[in-house]
Design an enzyme around this catalytic site. Structure first.
Site, PDB file in Angstrom:
ATOM      1  N   THR A   9      -5.111  10.664   0.141  1.00 52.81           N
ATOM      2  CA  THR A   9      -6.442  10.358   0.670  1.00 52.81           C
ATOM      3  C   THR A   9      -6.769  11.257   1.855  1.00 52.81           C
ATOM      4  OG1 THR A   9      -5.588   8.673   2.186  1.00 52.81           O
ATOM      5  CG2 THR A   9      -6.297   7.935  -0.007  1.00 52.81           C
ATOM      6  N   TYR A  18     -14.212   4.814   9.478  1.00 53.64           N
ATOM      7  CA  TYR A  18     -13.214   5.346   8.546  1.00 53.64           C
ATOM      8  C   TYR A  18     -13.658   5.018   7.117  1.00 53.64           C
ATOM      9  CZ  TYR A  18      -8.406   6.193   6.749  1.00 53.64           C
ATOM     10  OH  TYR A  18      -7.303   6.667   6.081  1.00 53.64           O
ATOM     11  N   SER A  72     -12.374   6.005   3.204  1.00 53.30           N
ATOM     12  CA  SER A  72     -11.295   6.654   2.465  1.00 53.30           C
ATOM     13  C   SER A  72     -11.860   7.463   1.303  1.00 53.30           C
ATOM     14  CB  SER A  72     -10.325   5.593   1.925  1.00 53.30           C
ATOM     15  OG  SER A  72      -9.284   6.194   1.189  1.00 53.30           O
ATOM     16  N   HIS A 110       0.788  -1.231   0.000  1.00 56.00           N
ATOM     17  CA  HIS A 110       0.000   0.000   0.000  1.00 56.00           C
ATOM     18  C   HIS A 110       0.823   1.287   0.000  1.00 56.00           C
ATOM     19  CE1 HIS A 110      -3.419   2.502   0.386  1.00 56.00           C
ATOM     20  NE2 HIS A 110      -4.197   1.673   1.022  1.00 56.00           N
TER      21      HIS A 110
END
Length: 800
Positions: free
Chosen positions: A596, A583, A585, A467
C-alpha cells in the site's frame, strides 16, 4: 485499513531498548538479508514458478519445440546451425543405443539428448525474452495518469501489445516474474510533495520550521540514505514491503485487537466453512484468475499465499508469521471451550452437511469450560511482549492444544449471542454488529490467526482479520467467493439444513485440553481486563446512505472515490472546526510484492473548497468550480501513489535506513511523529459477476471497518453498493471528548447532500432526503435459515 494506526505506532516500537539492539546490524547486512529472503521465497516456489512462470509459454510448448527439432533432424535439416553436433561431441557415447534416420545417418541417444538440450536452451531464451518484453510493457504507467475516459495512441498500442504477450489462460501466479519492481522515487520530489501535503494543516511558523528541516535533510543526509534504498531495490524484490511488514506490524507491541485487525460483515452460517475450504482448494490449484486492471494489467498475487494455515506468533521485541503448507482441521471456540474439527476424510473434503453435523455436536456438548480456559484467548489481545512470555509456558504445559489452534487452517468462533441487522432497531443493531466483529468481548477471538470466522447464534457471519500478512482486498476477494458460493451454489434445504446427508461414522470433535499453570492465571486476568477496557472504549457506527450513489456521481463526470474523500473533508471540518492530516490507503500491487501507499487527501485544493462551502458569500457555481479542482487534485495524488511515486512509504524506508546507520534526522523524526486523525479506506468491489445487485439486492452487505488511528481521531471506511447506495463504517474512542462516531456520520450525510446540491440535478436530493430516519432500513432483509438457529436471518454479502 488498520495500517494507519500501525504506521503511527511503529516509531515507539523502534525506540525501546530491545529494538535498538535489533537495529545495530549494519545496513548492508540487512539489505543483503532482505534480498536473501526474496530469493528464498522464489526457490520455495520453484515448481510452481516452473508450471506458471513460463507464461505466455507453457511446458507443453517445450514438447512442441522439441518435436519440431526432431522432425527437422529426421528430414536432414539442422535448425541449430551446427550447435547440436557440438553438444553431441561433449556428451558421452552410449554404445548400442542408436536409431537410424533416412540416408543411414545414425542418431543415437546422444542425438536425442543434444536435441533436448538445444530445445531447452532455445525455449528458455524465448521464455526469458517474452518475460522481459512483458515486464517492460508492465512498467509503463502512462495509462494510469491519463484523464478519465481518454486514451492516447501510445496507451492503445500498449494495450494491444500487453494482450499479445500476456498469454491466453493465466492462473493466479502467472505474472509474478513479469511484474516490475517498485521504483524508488526521487528524494527531492518526495520532500517537495511532503511539504505540499502538510501546508494546509500547519501554521506559517510551523511550516517554515519544517521547510528548514527538510532543506537540511536534503543537503546532509538524503543522498546517502537514498543510495542504500536504490541498492536494496536492485537486490530485493521490493525496497519497502518487507520492512513495512516487520517494523509497522511485527515489531508493534500493542494489542492486535482494534489496532491491527479489521472486520467484514455477512449473514448465514451453513456452508461458510465448506466454501472457505473450497476457496483454499482453488487457491492451492491456482484456479483463481489473477486480478487484472482494465482487464489487462495484472496485480501482484503474492499476498494470497498466506490466507490459510497462517498465524502471527508473538515474540519478545518482534513477532513472526508462521505459515504451514497445509492443515486438515479448523480450531473452534464455543462458550470458552476449544475444539479441533477435522475438515477431511479419506474421501477428501467433508461435505457441508458433515461439517454442520460436527458444529452441531459442539453446540450440543454440555461440558463446561475449564478454569481460566474461557478467557484464555484474551492473551492474544494483550500487549505482545506479555503474550510472548506467557506463550512460552503454554508451549511447555499445553503444547498439543496450542499447536491445534495455531496450526489450524483458520479459527472459528461460535458465539452464543445473536447479532446483525434487526427491523426493530436497524441503526443500533448494525452498530452492535460492527462492534462484535471488531472487538467482541475481548476473549472470544484468537486474534493471532490470519482470520477468524465468527458465527453468531442467529446464523449471521463475519470475519475478524489480522492485518500483518496481507491487505484488505486479499481477504475481501476470499470473502466474496465464500458468500457467493455458500448462498448461490451450495444452498440450503427447506428446513434450514445444509444439503446432503450426515455422516454418523465421523468421530466427535476433539476437545482440546489446556493444562494451564497457576503462574499464568494472573496474566490471563490482566489480559482480560485490558481487552475489555479496549473493547468498551470503541464507538462503532454504521449507516447506509441511500439518497444517491455511484450512478449520480458518474453522471457528474467525477471519480466516485474522490467525491467521497472531499465530502469527508467537509464533514470532518464541520465536526472538529479544523483540518487534519488524512490517511487514505491506496494499493501498490502494480509492482512485485507491493502492498500500500498513503494518499494524503487533505490538500490545499480540498481546504479551499471546504472554506468556500462554509462561506455564505460564495455562490454554488464558485463552490462547484473549487470542488472539481479538489477532485482533480485528489485523483492525481491517487494515481501518483499507485504508480509508486507516493510520499509516505519512501520516507518510511529512508527513516529505517537512517536508524540502521544511527543517523539522527530531525526531519524524518518529525515526519513519523505525525498523527492521522482521519484514517479512511474504500472497500473495493472485485468480483461483480458473483453478485447481481439488481436482481438480488438482499444479498448485498454493508462491507467492513477498522479502528481509529489516533486516540482523538476517526476511522472511516466506505463501500459502494450497486449504483444507489453507499455504506459508511465509522469508529472512534469513547474516551475522547473530541470525537463522536454518530455525530460525524450525520456530518457526512449533510456534506454529501450539500455537495450534491451544487449540481443541476442535486437540489431535489437535499430537499427530499434530510435525516436518515426510517431510511436506514434501506438494508433490505432477505431470509435464509442456517444450521445454528431456526430464526429468520437477513442475508448480506461483502464486496471488498
Amino acid at each position: 485499513m488498520a495500517e494507519a494506526h500501525q504506521a503511527v505506532g511503529f516509531l515507539p516500537s523502534l525506540t525501546s531498548d530491545g529494538a535498538e539492539v535489533e537495529l545495530s546490524a549494519p545496513v548492508l547486512q540487512e539489505i543483503y538479508l532482505s534480498g536473501l529472503r526474496s530469493w528464498k521465497r522464489h526457490l520455495l516456489r520453484f515448481w510452481n514458478d516452473f508450471l506458471t512462470g513460463v507464461l505466455p509459454a507453457s511446458p507443453l510448448s517445450w514438447l512442441f519445440l522439441f518435436s519440431a527439432i526432431q522432425l527437422a533432424w529426421f528430414l536432414q535439416l539442422d535448425p541449430s546451425l551446427g550447435l547440436m553436433e557440438k553438444i553431441k561431441e561433449l556428451l558421452p557415447d552410449w554404445k548400442g543405443l542408436k536409431t537410424t534416420c533416412r540416408g543411414g545417418q545414425h542418431h543415437g541417444l546422444r542425438g536425442v539428448l543434444a536435441a533436448a538440450l538445444f530445445a531447452s536452451c532455445l525455449w528458455g531464451a524465448l521464455v526469458f525474452t517474452l518475460h522481459l518484453a512483458l515486464r517492460l510493457l508492465l512498467s509503463y504507467h502512462g495509462w494510469l495518469l491519463e484523464p478519465h475516459g481518454a486514451m492516447s495512441s501510445p496507451t492503445k498500442t500498449w494495450l494491444a501489445l500487453v494482450r499479445i504477450f500476456s498469454g491466453r489462460h493465466p492462473v493466479l501466479f502467472s505474472y509474478q516474474r513479469s511484474l516490475p519492481r517498485q521504483p524508488v522515487p526521487s528524494v527531492q520530489d518526495t520532500v517537495r510533495k511532503y511539504l505540499d501535503s502538510v501546508r494546509p494543516v500547519l501554521s506559517d511558523e510551523d511550516f517554515d520550521g519544517t521547510a528548514v528541516l527538510a532543506e537540511e535533510f536534503l543537503r546532509l543526509q538524503a543522498s546517502l540514505l537514498q543510495g542504500y534504498l536504490r541498492l536494496k531495490s536492485w537486490w530485493a524484490s521490493n525496497y519497502v514491503s518487507d520492512w513495512w511488514e516487520e517494523f509497522v506490524y511485527l515489531r508493534s507491541r500493542n494489542s492486535l485487537m482494534v489496532n491491527s485487525n479489521y472486520y467484514m460483515m455477512a449473514a448465514r452460517a451453513g456452508n461458510a466453512v465448506h466454501a472457505l475450504l473450497l476457496y483454499r482448494h482453488r487457491l492451492n490449484r491456482q484456479e483463481i484468475p489473477p486480478t487484472l486492471l482494465m482487464g489487462m494489467r495484472p496485480l501482484c498475487s503474492a499476498q494470497y499465499e498466506k490466507i490459510f494455515n497462517t498465524t502471527r506468533v508473538p515474540g519478545v521485541q518482534k513477532d513472526y508469521i508462521r505459515h504451514l503448507h497445509d492443515s486438515r482441521h479448523v480450531a473452534v471456540l464455543h462458550r470458552g471451550r476449544f475444539f479441533r474439527v477435522g475438515t477431511h476424510s479419506r474421501n477428501g473434503l467433508l461435505s457441508p452437511r458433515a461439517l454442520e453435523q460436527q458444529f452441531q455436536r459442539i453446540l450440543d456438548d454440555p461440558s463446561p469450560a475449564c478454569p481460566q480456559e474461557e478467557h484464555l484467548a484474551a492473551l492474544t489481545a494483550a500487549p505482545r511482549d506479555m503474550w510472548a512470555q506467557v506463550r512460552r509456558s503454554l508451549k511447555t504445559q499445553a503444547a498439543e492444544a496450542l499447536e491445534a489452534v495455531e496450526g489450524a487452517a483458520f479459527f472459528v468462533s461460535l458465539d452464543s449471542e445473536p447479532a446483525g441487522l434487526t427491523k426493530e432497531d436497524p441503526a443500533a443493531s448494525l452498530d452492535a454488529y460492527a462492534h462484535a466483529l471488531l472487538a467482541g468481548q475481548g476473549h472470544d477471538r484468537w486474534f493471532d490467526k490470519s482470520f477468524t470466522l465468527i458465527v453468531f447464534s442467529n446464523g449471521k457471519l463475519g470475519l475478524s482479520v489480522e492485518h500483518s500478512w496481507a491487505d484488505c482486498p486479499i481477504s475481501g476477494h476470499m470473502w466474496e467467493f465464500t458468500l457467493a458460493t455458500e448462498c448461490f451454489q451450495l444452498g440450503y434445504l427447506a428446513d434450514g439444513h445444509c444439503k446432503g446427508h450426515p455422516d454418523p461414522t465421523l468421530p466427535e470433535p476433539q476437545r482440546l485440553q489446556w493444562d494451564l499453570p497457576e503462574q499464568i492465571h494472573p496474566s490471563i486476568s490482566l489480559a482480560l481486563r485490558g481487552a475489555k477496557t479496549l473493547s468498551e472504549n470503541i464507538d462503532c457506527h454504521i449507516f447506509p446512505f441511500s439518497h444517491f450513489g455511484k450512478s449520480f456521481i458518474k453522471r457528474c463526470h467525477l471519480s466516485s472515490d474522490s467525491f467521497i474523500q472531499m465530502a469527508l473533508q467537509l464533514a470532518h471540518f464541520r465536526d472538529r472546526g479544523r483540518f487534519c492530516l488524512t490517511y487514505e490507503s491506496a494499493m501498490t500491487r502494480l509492482f512485485l510484492e507491493g502492498r500500500t501507499e498513503t494518499v494524503r487527501s487533505c490538500t490545499r485544493e480540498a481546504c479551499n473548497f471546504v472554506r468556500a462551502m462554509e462561506n455564505r458569500e460564495k455562490t454554488d457555481p464558485q463552490c462547484l468550480a473549487l470542488f472539481r479542482v479538489a477532485v482533480d487534485k485528489h485523483q492525481a495524488l491517487l494515481k501518483t501513489a499507485m504508480s509508486g511515486q507516493g510520499v509516505d512509504r519512501h520516507l518510511f524506508a529512508l527513516y529505517i535506513v537512517s536508524r540502521f546507520l544511527h543517523l539522527q534526522s530531525p526531519f524524518l523524526a518529525q515526519v513519523h511523529s505525525e498523527q492521522w486523525q482521519l484514517s479512511t479506506s474504500q472497500i473495493p468491489v472485485q468480483q461483480m459477476h458473483l453478485f447481481d445487485v439488481h436482481n438480488y439486492p438482499d444479498y448485498v452487505s454493508s462491507g467492513g471497518g477498522f479502528g481509529p488511528a489516533d486516540d482523538h481521531g476517526y476511522g472511516v471506511s466506505y463501500i459502494f453498493l450497486g449504483n444507489d447506495m453507499i455504506t459508511f463504517h465509522i469508529s472512534s474512542k469513547k474516551s475522547s471528548t473530541k470525537t463522536d462516531s454518530h455525530r460525524l456520520g450525520q456530518h457526512i450525510e449533510d456534506a454529501l447532500l450539500d455537495i450534491a446540491s451544487l449540481f443541476q440535478e442535486g437540489p431535489h436530493l437535499k430537499r427530499q432526503f434530510r435525516g436518515l430516519g426510517e431510511e436506514v432500513s434501506g438494508y433490505r432483509c432477505g431470509f435464509v435459515c442456517s444450521q445454528t438457529g431456526d430464526s429468520e436471518t437477513p442475508t448480506t454479502s461483502t464486496d471488498f
